[in-house]
Design an enzyme around this catalytic site. Structure first.
Site, PDB file in Angstrom:
ATOM      1  N   GLU A  27       1.280  -1.304   0.332  1.00 24.71           N
ATOM      2  CA  GLU A  27       0.151  -0.123  -0.538  1.00 24.71           C
ATOM      3  C   GLU A  27       0.294   1.032   0.082  1.00 24.71           C
ATOM      4  O   GLU A  27       1.654   0.934   0.183  1.00 24.71           O
ATOM      5  CB  GLU A  27      -0.499  -0.076   0.730  1.00 24.71           C
ATOM      6  CG  GLU A  27       0.084   0.032   2.349  1.00 24.71           C
ATOM      7  CD  GLU A  27      -0.987   0.613   3.638  1.00 24.71           C
ATOM      8  OE1 GLU A  27      -1.508   1.612   3.673  1.00 24.71           O
ATOM      9  OE2 GLU A  27      -1.250   0.399   4.989  1.00 24.71           O
ATOM     10  N   LYS A 161      -4.011  -1.582  13.722  1.00 29.99           N
ATOM     11  CA  LYS A 161      -3.158  -0.122  15.011  1.00 29.99           C
ATOM     12  C   LYS A 161      -3.280  -0.373  16.330  1.00 29.99           C
ATOM     13  O   LYS A 161      -4.524  -0.713  16.220  1.00 29.99           O
ATOM     14  CB  LYS A 161      -3.594   0.947  14.369  1.00 29.99           C
ATOM     15  CG  LYS A 161      -2.082   1.656  13.521  1.00 29.99           C
ATOM     16  CD  LYS A 161      -2.543   2.069  12.411  1.00 29.99           C
ATOM     17  CE  LYS A 161      -3.712   1.976  11.322  1.00 29.99           C
ATOM     18  NZ  LYS A 161      -4.022   2.585   9.935  1.00 29.99           N
TER      19      LYS A 161
HETATM   20  N1  PSU Z   1      -0.699   0.907   8.705  1.00 30.92           N
HETATM   21  C1  PSU Z   1       0.890   1.597   9.265  1.00 30.92           C
HETATM   22  N2  PSU Z   1       0.920   3.065   8.767  1.00 30.92           N
HETATM   23  C2  PSU Z   1      -0.640   3.235   8.269  1.00 30.92           C
HETATM   24  C3  PSU Z   1      -1.212   3.006   7.534  1.00 30.92           C
HETATM   25  C4  PSU Z   1      -1.638   1.784   8.659  1.00 30.92           C
HETATM   26  O1  PSU Z   1       1.315   0.969   9.901  1.00 30.92           O
HETATM   27  O2  PSU Z   1      -0.296   4.451   7.656  1.00 30.92           O
HETATM   28  C5  PSU Z   1      -2.910   3.325   7.219  1.00 30.92           C
HETATM   29  C6  PSU Z   1      -3.034   2.393   6.477  1.00 30.92           C
HETATM   30  O3  PSU Z   1      -3.075   2.543   4.706  1.00 30.92           O
HETATM   31  C7  PSU Z   1      -4.390   1.935   6.754  1.00 30.92           C
HETATM   32  C8  PSU Z   1      -5.730   3.035   7.155  1.00 30.92           C
HETATM   33  O4  PSU Z   1      -5.945   1.504   5.199  1.00 30.92           O
HETATM   34  O5  PSU Z   1      -3.695   3.545   7.824  1.00 30.92           O
HETATM   35  C9  PSU Z   1      -6.477   3.496   7.784  1.00 30.92           C
HETATM   36  O6  PSU Z   1      -7.048   4.418   8.090  1.00 30.92           O
HETATM   37  P1  PSU Z   1      -8.186   4.980   8.398  1.00 30.92           P
HETATM   38  O7  PSU Z   1      -8.498   4.326  10.200  1.00 30.92           O
HETATM   39  O8  PSU Z   1      -8.612   6.221   8.385  1.00 30.92           O
HETATM   40  O9  PSU Z   1      -9.272   4.014   7.288  1.00 30.92           O
END
Ligand code: PSU
Ligand code: MN
Length: 303
Positions: A27, A161
């Site tokens: 990604e 996370k």
């Molecule tokens: N994992 C990481 N760093 C990130 C993300 C995930 O180590 O920046 C990103 C991914 O792209 C994930 C997104 O899909 O954060 C999720 O964001 P949200 O909670 O706004 O959906």
């Protein structure tokens, strides 16, 4: 308009897919919005190298100037890492971004969707999005979960996370029918931490065992859903759990005080942790993603 008309696949990725050689999707949101500059570019390049070292072709996915990119050449990777105005694109943002000719980094939801459409079966990331701790107040749940519920792809990650509500996220994954395997562990990893303290129901110990599960899933047939391979950051490289808990409490407090909502929440929390742990959370984050890129390549090769 056919999807192929708005998609650019690099020669290397296109040839690998045509020859059914292993390919791993990566990604781009983690590059543009998850890691600080200039380290982000170095990590992005390193992840591609780790995938190669594991025996697969890397395909970093993004949207550039209104076109879907499956695989990025070096100048394009540099744009994602350095340019201001690179948006964060979940799956629902893809159509408006394509129509506007915009550029953006794809989250897990958008990347998994595009990778599966391109015929890529394995995807490596850091930590998935999930249910936020303030869910009862603001119903913030990452679009990642919904897409994983509908997309046949194997996602290698270090859990979700830890800024999220991990037990609630695991419950949602169960409801949505998304499979979860602990890789070499009986505990769901905690992203910056080797364990979240939550158990997993299934444990595997090799890329071959993951491939067996994928093949069994394919034999069962629809409905399609993702398989999560939860690969913990090695314990010596994890963030000190006491430091993690302390700084995270402050981060969540500040996020609430400053009224940060929506797409900005995850980047804010990750950045806050990096600053307040003097980079230790960043090192744990990078260690986790490194391990995932390498394992994903080995799984792709086993398939
Ligand atoms: N994992 C990481 N760093 C990130 C993300 C995930 O180590 O920046 C990103 C991914 O792209 C994930 C997104 O899909 O954060 C999720 O964001 P949200 O909670 O706004 O959906
Ligand atoms: Mn959200």
């Amino acid at each position: 308009m056919p999807l192929t008309d708005i998609t650019d696949v690099t020669d290397e990725v296109g040839e690998a897919l045509a020859a059914r050689r292993p390919v791993v999707a990566l990604e781009s949101t983690i590059i543009a919005h998850g890691l600080p500059r200039p380290r982000n570019l170095a990590v992005a390049a390193e992840l591609e190298e780790l995938v190669r070292a594991g025996g697969a072709v890397p395909a970093t996915i993004a949207v550039l100037d209104g076109r879907i990119r499956i695989g990025l050449e070096r100048p394009q990777l540099e744009r994602i890492a350095r340019e201001g105005g690179v948006r964060k694109l979940g799956r629902r943002d893809l159509a408006p971004a394509l129509a506007a000719g915009a550029s953006g980094a794809t989250t897990v939801s958008a990347t998994a969707f595009l990778a599966a459409r391109a015929g890529i079966r394995v995807f490596a990331t850091g930590g998935l999005g999930g249910v936020h701790r303030e869910w009862t107040r603001d119903q913030d749940e990452s679009a990642d979960l919904r897409v994983l519920a509908e997309t046949a792809i194997t996602v290698v990650c270090a859990g979700v996370k830890s800024v999220l509500d991990v037990p609630a996220t695991l419950q949602r994954l169960e409801t949505l029918g998304v499979g979860v395997l602990g890789y070499g562990t009986e505990w769901f990893p905690g992203f910056y931490l080797s364990s979240s303290g939550e158990p997993v129901d299934w444990t595997v110990h090799s890329p071959g065992q993951v491939a067996d599960v994928v093949r069994a899933r394919e034999a069962l047939g629809p409905p399609e859903s993702a398989l999560i391979v939860a690969n913990p950051v090695p314990e010596p490289e994890q963030l000190d759990p006491a430091l993690h808990d302390r700084v995270l409490r402050d981060a969540l407090g500040e996020c609430r005080e400053r009224g940060i909502t929506g797409q900005a929440v995850t980047p804010f929390l990750l950045d806050f942790l990096t600053r307040r742990t003097a980079g230790a959370s960043l090192e744990a984050n990078i260690a986790a993603v490194r391990g995932n890129a390498h394992l994903a390549a080995r799984i792709a090769a086993a398939l």
